[in-house]
Design an enzyme around this catalytic site. Structure first.
Site, PDB file in Angstrom:
ATOM      1  N   ARG A  15       0.827  -1.150  -0.036  1.00 42.49           N
ATOM      2  CA  ARG A  15       0.139  -0.102  -0.027  1.00 42.49           C
ATOM      3  C   ARG A  15       0.812   1.319   0.052  1.00 42.49           C
ATOM      4  O   ARG A  15       2.000   1.186   0.219  1.00 42.49           O
ATOM      5  CB  ARG A  15      -0.924   0.034   1.138  1.00 42.49           C
ATOM      6  CG  ARG A  15      -1.892  -0.854   1.086  1.00 42.49           C
ATOM      7  CD  ARG A  15      -2.650  -1.084   2.419  1.00 42.49           C
ATOM      8  NE  ARG A  15      -2.010  -1.662   3.551  1.00 42.49           N
ATOM      9  CZ  ARG A  15      -2.501  -1.985   4.894  1.00 42.49           C
ATOM     10  NH1 ARG A  15      -3.679  -1.630   5.093  1.00 42.49           N
ATOM     11  NH2 ARG A  15      -1.734  -2.494   5.616  1.00 42.49           N
ATOM     12  N   LYS A  75       1.227   2.080   7.427  1.00 44.47           N
ATOM     13  CA  LYS A  75       1.752   1.279   8.529  1.00 44.47           C
ATOM     14  C   LYS A  75       2.599   2.085   9.585  1.00 44.47           C
ATOM     15  O   LYS A  75       3.210   3.130   8.998  1.00 44.47           O
ATOM     16  CB  LYS A  75       2.370  -0.031   8.000  1.00 44.47           C
ATOM     17  CG  LYS A  75       1.458  -0.981   7.461  1.00 44.47           C
ATOM     18  CD  LYS A  75       0.218  -1.446   8.176  1.00 44.47           C
ATOM     19  CE  LYS A  75       0.726  -2.088   9.454  1.00 44.47           C
ATOM     20  NZ  LYS A  75      -0.469  -2.549  10.157  1.00 44.47           N
ATOM     21  N   TYR A  94      -1.402   4.750  10.631  1.00 41.86           N
ATOM     22  CA  TYR A  94      -1.671   3.648  11.508  1.00 41.86           C
ATOM     23  C   TYR A  94      -0.488   3.407  12.365  1.00 41.86           C
ATOM     24  O   TYR A  94       0.745   3.418  12.010  1.00 41.86           O
ATOM     25  CB  TYR A  94      -1.996   2.138  11.006  1.00 41.86           C
ATOM     26  CG  TYR A  94      -3.141   2.257  10.296  1.00 41.86           C
ATOM     27  CD1 TYR A  94      -4.490   2.303  10.949  1.00 41.86           C
ATOM     28  CD2 TYR A  94      -3.375   2.013   8.809  1.00 41.86           C
ATOM     29  CE1 TYR A  94      -5.769   2.318  10.366  1.00 41.86           C
ATOM     30  CE2 TYR A  94      -4.670   1.999   8.108  1.00 41.86           C
ATOM     31  CZ  TYR A  94      -5.894   2.217   9.094  1.00 41.86           C
ATOM     32  OH  TYR A  94      -6.941   1.997   8.384  1.00 41.86           O
ATOM     33  N   HIS A  96      -1.126   1.590  16.384  1.00 40.62           N
ATOM     34  CA  HIS A  96      -1.202   0.374  17.136  1.00 40.62           C
ATOM     35  C   HIS A  96      -0.042   0.447  18.048  1.00 40.62           C
ATOM     36  O   HIS A  96       0.620  -0.507  18.303  1.00 40.62           O
ATOM     37  CB  HIS A  96      -1.297  -0.708  16.230  1.00 40.62           C
ATOM     38  CG  HIS A  96      -2.229  -0.717  15.135  1.00 40.62           C
ATOM     39  ND1 HIS A  96      -3.608  -1.003  15.418  1.00 40.62           N
ATOM     40  CD2 HIS A  96      -2.263  -0.812  13.864  1.00 40.62           C
ATOM     41  CE1 HIS A  96      -4.277  -0.930  14.170  1.00 40.62           C
ATOM     42  NE2 HIS A  96      -3.453  -0.713  13.348  1.00 40.62           N
ATOM     43  N   GLU A 118      -6.134   4.595  13.679  1.00 41.55           N
ATOM     44  CA  GLU A 118      -7.069   3.931  14.061  1.00 41.55           C
ATOM     45  C   GLU A 118      -7.794   4.410  15.562  1.00 41.55           C
ATOM     46  O   GLU A 118      -8.628   3.831  16.018  1.00 41.55           O
ATOM     47  CB  GLU A 118      -6.391   2.549  14.617  1.00 41.55           C
ATOM     48  CG  GLU A 118      -5.384   2.699  15.686  1.00 41.55           C
ATOM     49  CD  GLU A 118      -4.025   2.944  15.369  1.00 41.55           C
ATOM     50  OE1 GLU A 118      -3.032   3.162  16.469  1.00 41.55           O
ATOM     51  OE2 GLU A 118      -3.825   3.462  14.303  1.00 41.55           O
ATOM     52  N   ASP A 270      -2.589  -6.820  15.305  1.00 48.47           N
ATOM     53  CA  ASP A 270      -2.208  -5.266  15.415  1.00 48.47           C
ATOM     54  C   ASP A 270      -2.115  -4.820  16.853  1.00 48.47           C
ATOM     55  O   ASP A 270      -1.343  -3.952  17.092  1.00 48.47           O
ATOM     56  CB  ASP A 270      -2.741  -4.306  14.466  1.00 48.47           C
ATOM     57  CG  ASP A 270      -2.022  -4.556  12.799  1.00 48.47           C
ATOM     58  OD1 ASP A 270      -0.854  -4.804  12.807  1.00 48.47           O
ATOM     59  OD2 ASP A 270      -2.885  -4.091  11.886  1.00 48.47           O
TER      60      ASP A 270
END
Length: 371
Positions: A15, A75, A94, A96, A118, A270
């Site tokens: 991505r 990510k 993101y 996490h 998120e 995740d």
């Protein structure tokens, strides 16, 4: 604002943070967009397409981390990327953080301002920037589980849909949110015998109304989990507590209750995973076996369908990027309480309570960070 988008370097992550169309929208509003050469190739977007959108192509990630005010990724930054982040820079991706103390420590040390996709909220406590990837991961979980069930991949050798005269495989979905709903849709579509567990009576009612007799629902408690796990060929872990580590709902002691060759797919990996025996895997080596149970715990499942995932993600992340570029991140967060929920780290402080509590940091409320 100068906005940069580096190539993702996580294992088999294809991505990209900005599509050419998103880059064009940012440029049209007076921003400068830098794209690392080759960053979009995983979704079929060439450097020439980015140039046509008005973006500047740069060699390697260093110019982006050194000179861009906002870094847009998909990510969480890997260790080498975290070393390049700097004080006053805005990271939008993101994260996490709750199950990742090393990343959290590095972000705190860097002084960066980090907004996590998120934890950005929407109406009715929804998570709109997480939702499209949850939809993708939920649907992929059944594909991945069906493949892992094949004997050649170490599984039990069960076809989820069965055939005339042979019962279909049994699928147990723990969690009836976005991931669980999409997993159940796919499993029902294949003709599997599907049961969804959740603790919220309203969720169970909504699922029952939607699926009618095509899927069963049960209240999620340890007794029902222990019973169902012994019957299922495929178990999908789809439980999420926003920003916090996932609860461990399937313990190591439960594995002997399962059928040999059954499959666990942990979509919550995740956030640390909701199976006690879960550990992150990659698309290169997606599964491992413990006590004759196949575990699939890929931490970036949507990366395998990069084009679909990237465009779905950009649909929801771009509007906030545009506002932060226009107003500056502080004013954008002041004006939008939902976006403010995305602030996880700022200037050496943890600004998301669930992360601070999980990892033992002093908590700085977002309101204080914006003051």
């Amino acid at each position: 604002m100068r906005i940069g988008c580096p190539t993702e370097i996580k294992n088999h992550e294809y991505r990209v943070g900005l599509t050419p169309e998103s880059a064009r929208e940012l440029v049209l509003r007076g921003n400068e967009v830098w794209i690392q050469s080759g960053a979009g190739l995983g979704i079929g977007a060439t450097d020439d397409q980015y140039r046509a959108a008005g973006a500047t192509i740069v060699d390697g990630p260093d110019p982006i981390f050194a000179e861009c005010e906002m870094v847009v990724k998909v990510k969480e930054p890997q260790a080498g990327e975290r070393a390049k982040l700097r004080e006053g820079q805005l990271l939008y991706t993101y994260l996490h953080l709750a199950p990742d103390p090393e990343q959290t420590a590095d972000l705190v040390k860097s002084g960066v301002t980090a907004i996590a996709y998120e934890t950005v909220t929407g109406p009715n406590n929804s998570l709109p920037l997480l939702k499209p990837m949850s939809q993708v991961a939920g649907r992929m979980s059944i594909q991945a589980g069906a493949s892992a069930l094949e004997k050649a991949h170490g599984g039990r050798g069960v076809l989820l849909g069965g055939v005339p005269g042979v019962l279909p495989g049994r699928v147990m979905v723990i969690g009836g949110g976005v991931v669980g709903f999409n997993a159940a849709q796919m499993a029902v579509g294949l003709g599997a015998d599907v049961t969804i567990l959740d603790r919220d009576p309203e969720v169970l009612e909504r699922l029952g109304t939607h699926f009618e007799s095509r899927a069963k629902t049960r209240f999620s408690n340890m007794a029902n989990i222990e019973q169902m796990i012994g019957e299922a060929e495929l178990v999908i872990g789809a439980v999420l507590i926003p920003g916090a580590a996932a609860p461990k709902l399937v313990t190591r002691e439960m594995l002997p209750l399962m059928k040999p060759g059954a499959v666990l797919v942990d979509v919550a990996i995740d956030q640390g995973g909701c199976f006690e025996t879960s550990k992150p895997t990659t698309h290169a080596e997606p599964t491992y076996v413990i006590d004759n149970i196949v575990h699939y715990c890929v931490a970036n499942m949507p990366g395998a369908v990069a084009r679909t995932s990237t465009y779905a993600l950009n649909n929801v992340t771009l509007p906030h990027a545009l506002r932060m570029a226009e107003l500056g991140w502080k004013e954008a967060l002041r004006q939008n309480a939902h976006l403010a929920e995305g602030l996880n780290v700022h200037a050496g402080k943890v600004t998301y309570k669930a992360v601070a509590d999980e990892l033992g940091y002093d908590y700085l409320p977002t309101a204080d960070a914006l003051a």
